[in-house]
Design a protein around this motif. Structure first.
Motif, PDB file in Angstrom:
ATOM      1  N   GLY A 257       0.815  -1.212   0.000  1.00  0.00           N
ATOM      2  CA  GLY A 257       0.000   0.000   0.000  1.00  0.00           C
ATOM      3  C   GLY A 257       0.843   1.254   0.000  1.00  0.00           C
ATOM      4  N   LEU A 258       1.927   1.238   0.766  1.00  0.00           N
ATOM      5  CA  LEU A 258       2.803   2.404   0.827  1.00  0.00           C
ATOM      6  C   LEU A 258       3.437   2.685  -0.536  1.00  0.00           C
ATOM      7  N   LEU A 259       3.744   1.633  -1.294  1.00  0.00           N
ATOM      8  CA  LEU A 259       4.447   1.784  -2.572  1.00  0.00           C
ATOM      9  C   LEU A 259       3.519   1.785  -3.781  1.00  0.00           C
ATOM     10  N   HIS A 260       2.205   1.706  -3.580  1.00  0.00           N
ATOM     11  CA  HIS A 260       1.325   1.497  -4.742  1.00  0.00           C
ATOM     12  C   HIS A 260       1.421   2.636  -5.759  1.00  0.00           C
ATOM     13  N   ASP A 261       1.717   3.859  -5.315  1.00  0.00           N
ATOM     14  CA  ASP A 261       1.829   4.997  -6.237  1.00  0.00           C
ATOM     15  C   ASP A 261       3.269   5.454  -6.402  1.00  0.00           C
ATOM     16  N   ILE A 262       4.236   4.547  -6.223  1.00  0.00           N
ATOM     17  CA  ILE A 262       5.642   4.929  -6.348  1.00  0.00           C
ATOM     18  C   ILE A 262       5.955   5.420  -7.766  1.00  0.00           C
ATOM     19  N   GLY A 263       5.248   4.895  -8.756  1.00  0.00           N
ATOM     20  CA  GLY A 263       5.447   5.359 -10.129  1.00  0.00           C
ATOM     21  C   GLY A 263       5.024   6.805 -10.291  1.00  0.00           C
ATOM     22  N   ARG A 264       3.930   7.180  -9.652  1.00  0.00           N
ATOM     23  CA  ARG A 264       3.471   8.579  -9.725  1.00  0.00           C
ATOM     24  C   ARG A 264       4.424   9.492  -8.954  1.00  0.00           C
ATOM     25  N   LEU A 265       4.956   9.008  -7.839  1.00  0.00           N
ATOM     26  CA  LEU A 265       5.942   9.797  -7.095  1.00  0.00           C
ATOM     27  C   LEU A 265       7.158  10.074  -7.970  1.00  0.00           C
ATOM     28  N   TYR A 266       7.571   9.094  -8.752  1.00  0.00           N
ATOM     29  CA  TYR A 266       8.680   9.291  -9.695  1.00  0.00           C
ATOM     30  C   TYR A 266       8.325  10.353 -10.730  1.00  0.00           C
ATOM     31  N   PHE A 267       7.135  10.260 -11.314  1.00  0.00           N
ATOM     32  CA  PHE A 267       6.708  11.269 -12.289  1.00  0.00           C
ATOM     33  C   PHE A 267       6.727  12.667 -11.671  1.00  0.00           C
ATOM     34  N   PHE A 268       6.106  12.804 -10.492  1.00  0.00           N
ATOM     35  CA  PHE A 268       5.934  14.115  -9.866  1.00  0.00           C
ATOM     36  C   PHE A 268       7.259  14.780  -9.502  1.00  0.00           C
ATOM     37  N   THR A 269       8.226  13.980  -9.046  1.00  0.00           N
ATOM     38  CA  THR A 269       9.487  14.559  -8.588  1.00  0.00           C
ATOM     39  C   THR A 269      10.514  14.700  -9.699  1.00  0.00           C
ATOM     40  N   SER A 270      10.534  13.781 -10.644  1.00  0.00           N
ATOM     41  CA  SER A 270      11.532  13.810 -11.719  1.00  0.00           C
ATOM     42  C   SER A 270      11.068  14.633 -12.920  1.00  0.00           C
ATOM     43  N   PHE A 271       9.757  14.710 -13.145  1.00  0.00           N
ATOM     44  CA  PHE A 271       9.204  15.450 -14.283  1.00  0.00           C
ATOM     45  C   PHE A 271       7.999  16.276 -13.820  1.00  0.00           C
ATOM     46  N   PRO A 272       8.235  17.257 -12.947  1.00  0.00           N
ATOM     47  CA  PRO A 272       7.099  18.014 -12.388  1.00  0.00           C
ATOM     48  C   PRO A 272       6.320  18.814 -13.425  1.00  0.00           C
ATOM     49  N   GLU A 273       7.024  19.410 -14.423  1.00  0.00           N
ATOM     50  CA  GLU A 273       6.300  20.210 -15.418  1.00  0.00           C
ATOM     51  C   GLU A 273       5.377  19.333 -16.258  1.00  0.00           C
ATOM     52  N   ARG A 274       5.889  18.180 -16.702  1.00  0.00           N
ATOM     53  CA  ARG A 274       5.068  17.258 -17.502  1.00  0.00           C
ATOM     54  C   ARG A 274       3.928  16.696 -16.641  1.00  0.00           C
ATOM     55  N   SER A 275       4.197  16.434 -15.376  1.00  0.00           N
ATOM     56  CA  SER A 275       3.155  15.925 -14.475  1.00  0.00           C
ATOM     57  C   SER A 275       2.060  16.964 -14.275  1.00  0.00           C
ATOM     58  N   ARG A 276       2.453  18.230 -14.078  1.00  0.00           N
ATOM     59  CA  ARG A 276       1.456  19.287 -13.897  1.00  0.00           C
ATOM     60  C   ARG A 276       0.606  19.418 -15.155  1.00  0.00           C
TER      61      ARG A 276
END
Length: 397
Positions: A257-276
């Motif tokens: 459960g803690l890691l279920h959105d680890i992929g989104r955490l990667y998107f948000f932190t590594s590619f914030p402009e594309r994520s926004r």
């Protein structure tokens, strides 16, 4: 809700069985605590107890407004099929409690553009074909390698974890929260290993390191605290579902459960402009954020999470669970995937934090066949998770 023993008042009712460190029953769930019983528990070293929450009675008008907000949240979703009715009821309750406290509706978290919207051609490049998982810290690499051995060494695992004072402190704060139910304080990692389990503590420490891997989400995307609140809410719900059904080990369910959105955490932190841009596009077109991720990254966060965990040599069952948490039928041989899917649905319904997805994820009706659990059990779990989340969030500060 959990209370310190000195805050418990005579007449309060236990919400769960109260056990001593040896596993003997002190008081059963439903027992009314007298003044002498509270005093005796304090003398025996009991620090926290779980008592029933006094829920506020809501007016008909408050419930009407709350139901309207909840229906808007689930617009376009078929709520006639389980677990739909439970999800709508939990969302209505969450909205009603906010109305009673004078707070705005939960949908406030779904903000519009934080500034001028960039065009796709102006966004930083992301190439899936050349993707390699970011390199983990030396502690995380050594820990994962040690855990992958057929017979991991307890001494080695403890030595690796204690190399990082920050990880050690966070791990001990976590195992000392009431969700683990230890009556005496756990002061060392070796003690945590002896009572929780070697692999369980090792996986928990590894998951904490992976969440910390990417740092803080820029506020232009979403608040890091609210993302963490969603992840921890899902982790707690996974643990509770595993305990109720017996389909998975509770600690393994917590990690998933803690890691279920680890992929989104990667998107948000590594590619914030594309994520926004993805979030803004999802709001504009009223589409799930997962759809926009697939369009603008070439992969959604669930599949990205699976790639990350595979690249970091995590157990295949864990990575496939993360990759299948929006479609548990892909992993029918893994009950944990169904647990995470249902936990994610419940966490969104309760309004616990925000994963960046402004609408509810699609509920897969087959999950109720994969995870046989009664509606009243889900409601009971939801009530308990709300009280536990504040405690566990404190351990992460």
């Amino acid at each position: 809700m959990f209370k310190r023993i000195e805050q418990v008042l005579p007449g309060e009712i236990l919400a769960a069985d109260l056990m001593d460190p040896a596993g003997r029953l002190l008081f059963p769930k439903g027992a009314t605590l007298s003044e002498s019983a509270i005093e005796a528990l304090g003398q025996r070293g009991v620090a926290d107890v779980e008592v029933e929450d006094e829920r506020v009675t809501l007016s008909a008008e408050q419930l009407r407004q709350a139901a309207e907000h909840a229906r808007r949240f689930y617009a376009g979703h078929d709520l006639g099929v389980p677990p739909g009715p439970i999800l709508l009821g939990l969302r209505t309750e969450a909205e009603a409690q906010r109305i009673e406290r004078g707070l705005p509706p939960l949908l406030r978290d779904c903000r519009g553009p934080a500034g001028p919207v960039q065009l796709p051609r102006e966004l930083p490049m992301f190439c899936l074909d050349s993707f390699d998982p970011p390199q983990l810290s030396a502690v995380a690499q050594d820990l994962n390698l040690a855990l992958s051995e057929p017979d991991p060494s307890s001494k080695k695992i403890v030595e690796i974890i204690t190399r990082s004072p920050g990880l050690t402190a966070k791990l001990l704060r976590l195992v000392n929260t009431p969700i683990y139910g230890f009556q005496r304080k756990v002061e060392t990692v070796s003690r945590a290993v002896s009572i929780v389990g070697l692999r369980e503590v090792g996986m928990l420490a590894s998951s904490l390191l992976m969440v910390d891997q990417f740092g803080v989400i820029p506020k232009s995307v979403i608040e890091m605290r609210t993302f963490l609140e969603h992840s921890l809410g899902c982790a707690l719900t996974c643990k509770a579902l595993a305990e109720s059904t017996g389909l998975a080990q509770p600690e393994q369910a917590f990690v998933a459960g803690l890691l279920h959105d680890i992929g989104r955490l990667y998107f948000f932190t590594s590619f914030p402009e594309r994520s926004r841009y993805c979030i803004d596009s999802a709001l504009k077109h009223k589409r799930p954020l997962m759809t926009e991720e697939a369009l603008f990254f070439g992969i959604d966060h669930a599949d990205m999470g699976e790639r990350l965990l595979d690249g970091w040599r995590m157990p295949p069952g864990l990575s496939r669970t993360v990759g299948s948490h929006h479609n548990p039928a892909r992993a029918t041989d893994l009950p944990l995937a169904g647990i995470v899917h249902l936990a994610d649905l419940l966490t969104h319904a309760m309004g616990l934090g925000c994963s960046g997805e402004c609408g509810p994820p699609e509920a897969r009706p087959e999950v109720m066949d994969l995870i046989p659990i009664q509606p009243e059990q889900m409601v009971d779990i939801a009530i308990r998770i709300e009280t536990q989340l504040g405690l566990i969030m404190g351990a992460f500060q």
